[in-house]
Design a protein around this motif. Structure first.
Motif, PDB file in Angstrom:
ATOM      1  N   ILE A   5       0.875  -1.175   0.000  1.00  0.00           N
ATOM      2  CA  ILE A   5       0.000   0.000   0.000  1.00  0.00           C
ATOM      3  C   ILE A   5       0.912   1.225   0.000  1.00  0.00           C
ATOM      4  O   ILE A   5       1.821   1.336   0.813  1.00  0.00           O
ATOM      5  CB  ILE A   5      -0.911   0.037   1.242  1.00  0.00           C
ATOM      6  CG1 ILE A   5      -1.627  -1.293   1.468  1.00  0.00           C
ATOM      7  CG2 ILE A   5      -1.899   1.206   1.135  1.00  0.00           C
ATOM      8  CD1 ILE A   5      -2.579  -1.703   0.387  1.00  0.00           C
ATOM      9  N   ARG A   6       0.670   2.127  -0.942  1.00  0.00           N
ATOM     10  CA  ARG A   6       1.499   3.327  -1.063  1.00  0.00           C
ATOM     11  C   ARG A   6       0.629   4.474  -1.550  1.00  0.00           C
ATOM     12  O   ARG A   6      -0.501   4.270  -2.018  1.00  0.00           O
ATOM     13  CB  ARG A   6       2.647   3.086  -2.051  1.00  0.00           C
ATOM     14  CG  ARG A   6       2.181   2.732  -3.450  1.00  0.00           C
ATOM     15  CD  ARG A   6       3.309   2.785  -4.465  1.00  0.00           C
ATOM     16  NE  ARG A   6       2.903   2.338  -5.781  1.00  0.00           N
ATOM     17  CZ  ARG A   6       2.211   3.058  -6.652  1.00  0.00           C
ATOM     18  NH1 ARG A   6       1.813   4.288  -6.350  1.00  0.00           N
ATOM     19  NH2 ARG A   6       1.899   2.567  -7.838  1.00  0.00           N
ATOM     20  N   GLY A   7       1.151   5.672  -1.447  1.00  0.00           N
ATOM     21  CA  GLY A   7       0.462   6.838  -1.987  1.00  0.00           C
ATOM     22  C   GLY A   7       0.384   6.750  -3.501  1.00  0.00           C
ATOM     23  O   GLY A   7       1.288   6.223  -4.155  1.00  0.00           O
ATOM     24  N   TYR A   8      -0.713   7.241  -4.039  1.00  0.00           N
ATOM     25  CA  TYR A   8      -0.887   7.153  -5.493  1.00  0.00           C
ATOM     26  C   TYR A   8       0.037   8.122  -6.220  1.00  0.00           C
ATOM     27  O   TYR A   8       0.483   9.127  -5.680  1.00  0.00           O
ATOM     28  CB  TYR A   8      -2.343   7.379  -5.882  1.00  0.00           C
ATOM     29  CG  TYR A   8      -2.740   8.808  -6.169  1.00  0.00           C
ATOM     30  CD1 TYR A   8      -2.874   9.263  -7.478  1.00  0.00           C
ATOM     31  CD2 TYR A   8      -2.997   9.710  -5.133  1.00  0.00           C
ATOM     32  CE1 TYR A   8      -3.253  10.572  -7.748  1.00  0.00           C
ATOM     33  CE2 TYR A   8      -3.374  11.019  -5.393  1.00  0.00           C
ATOM     34  CZ  TYR A   8      -3.490  11.445  -6.694  1.00  0.00           C
ATOM     35  OH  TYR A   8      -3.865  12.738  -6.961  1.00  0.00           O
ATOM     36  N   GLU A   9       0.320   7.780  -7.460  1.00  0.00           N
ATOM     37  CA  GLU A   9       1.097   8.616  -8.373  1.00  0.00           C
ATOM     38  C   GLU A   9       0.268   8.817  -9.631  1.00  0.00           C
ATOM     39  O   GLU A   9      -0.658   8.050  -9.901  1.00  0.00           O
ATOM     40  CB  GLU A   9       2.425   7.926  -8.697  1.00  0.00           C
ATOM     41  CG  GLU A   9       3.273   7.656  -7.463  1.00  0.00           C
ATOM     42  CD  GLU A   9       4.477   6.755  -7.742  1.00  0.00           C
ATOM     43  OE1 GLU A   9       4.731   6.416  -8.926  1.00  0.00           O
ATOM     44  OE2 GLU A   9       5.151   6.390  -6.772  1.00  0.00           O
ATOM     45  N   ALA A  15      -5.832   3.140 -13.757  1.00  0.00           N
ATOM     46  CA  ALA A  15      -6.288   1.981 -12.988  1.00  0.00           C
ATOM     47  C   ALA A  15      -7.221   2.413 -11.864  1.00  0.00           C
ATOM     48  O   ALA A  15      -8.234   1.750 -11.589  1.00  0.00           O
ATOM     49  CB  ALA A  15      -5.094   1.207 -12.421  1.00  0.00           C
ATOM     50  N   MET A  16      -6.904   3.518 -11.204  1.00  0.00           N
ATOM     51  CA  MET A  16      -7.751   4.009 -10.112  1.00  0.00           C
ATOM     52  C   MET A  16      -9.140   4.379 -10.623  1.00  0.00           C
ATOM     53  O   MET A  16     -10.154   4.017 -10.009  1.00  0.00           O
ATOM     54  CB  MET A  16      -7.094   5.220  -9.446  1.00  0.00           C
ATOM     55  CG  MET A  16      -5.816   4.890  -8.696  1.00  0.00           C
ATOM     56  SD  MET A  16      -4.910   6.371  -8.157  1.00  0.00           S
ATOM     57  CE  MET A  16      -6.012   7.008  -6.882  1.00  0.00           C
ATOM     58  N   VAL A  17      -9.193   5.068 -11.752  1.00  0.00           N
ATOM     59  CA  VAL A  17     -10.475   5.447 -12.339  1.00  0.00           C
ATOM     60  C   VAL A  17     -11.269   4.191 -12.702  1.00  0.00           C
ATOM     61  O   VAL A  17     -12.476   4.098 -12.428  1.00  0.00           O
ATOM     62  CB  VAL A  17     -10.270   6.372 -13.561  1.00  0.00           C
ATOM     63  CG1 VAL A  17     -11.541   6.502 -14.383  1.00  0.00           C
ATOM     64  CG2 VAL A  17      -9.765   7.736 -13.108  1.00  0.00           C
ATOM     65  N   GLY A  52      -4.452   6.193  -1.217  1.00  0.00           N
ATOM     66  CA  GLY A  52      -3.538   5.056  -1.196  1.00  0.00           C
ATOM     67  C   GLY A  52      -3.957   4.036  -2.226  1.00  0.00           C
ATOM     68  O   GLY A  52      -5.148   3.892  -2.517  1.00  0.00           O
ATOM     69  N   VAL A  53      -2.981   3.343  -2.791  1.00  0.00           N
ATOM     70  CA  VAL A  53      -3.270   2.270  -3.739  1.00  0.00           C
ATOM     71  C   VAL A  53      -2.635   0.976  -3.240  1.00  0.00           C
ATOM     72  O   VAL A  53      -1.597   0.985  -2.582  1.00  0.00           O
ATOM     73  CB  VAL A  53      -2.770   2.590  -5.165  1.00  0.00           C
ATOM     74  CG1 VAL A  53      -3.523   3.776  -5.759  1.00  0.00           C
ATOM     75  CG2 VAL A  53      -1.273   2.838  -5.200  1.00  0.00           C
ATOM     76  N   ALA A  54      -3.298  -0.119  -3.572  1.00  0.00           N
ATOM     77  CA  ALA A  54      -2.775  -1.457  -3.293  1.00  0.00           C
ATOM     78  C   ALA A  54      -2.183  -1.983  -4.591  1.00  0.00           C
ATOM     79  O   ALA A  54      -2.871  -2.066  -5.608  1.00  0.00           O
ATOM     80  CB  ALA A  54      -3.898  -2.387  -2.810  1.00  0.00           C
TER      81      ALA A  54
END
Length: 162
Positions: A5-9, A15-17, A52-54
């Protein structure tokens, strides 16, 4: 499978959308009805206190969370979050990893309470997870969520001190 898990870039935005829109299209958990475009998604995610993203070891984004104040001013110490996991990654306990990271990040950002305003009563996986992690249900709001098929389900607000 190794999940980080990290902050998004910015490179994560497509992918998030896609993952966010998958949950919106399901129509059973998120109140939003409008799908994000890459442009509106960029603005939406940038407007959060933290996202955050996995990510798996291959660099695939499997889920995400957004974290932001639940209100302003005298209630600004209370945060709110939403979690989305790709349909193909559900059942891998990614949601739990996202929630745990989000709780730690909320505390790091100075929030004192995490509050979920509208957990759909039939979302048993989420409710069991929140309860296992120490959240308290505040009650039930009858018919507080309109499902995709247009019938109404109860919602259950939850909170946890950070």
């Amino acid at each position: 499978m190794q999940i980080t898990i990290r902050g998004y870039e910015s490179r994560d935005l497509p992918a998030m959308v896609a993952i966010w829109n998958e949950v919106v299209e399901d129509g059973i958990a998120f109140p939003q009805e409008e799908l994000l475009t890459e442009e509106s998604g960029r603005e939406f995610f940038a407007g959060q206190s933290w996202c955050g993203v996995a990510e798996d070891e291959a660099g695939t984004i499997l889920g995400l969370y957004i974290l932001h104040p639940n209100n302003v001013g005298r209630c600004g110490h209370i945060c709110n979050a939403s979690y989305a996991v790709s349909g193909e990654a559900r059942g891998l306990h990614i949601g739990e990893k996202l929630v745990l990271d989000c709780l730690a990040m909320g505390k790091k950002l100075g929030f004192g309470v995490m509050q979920f305003n509208a957990v759909v009563a039939t979302n048993l996986h989420a409710r069991h997870l929140y309860e296992r992690l120490g959240f308290t249900q505040l009650g039930t709001i009858p018919k507080g969520f309109r499902m995709k098929d247009r019938h109404y389900e109860d919602i259950c607000p939850y909170y946890k001190e950070l």
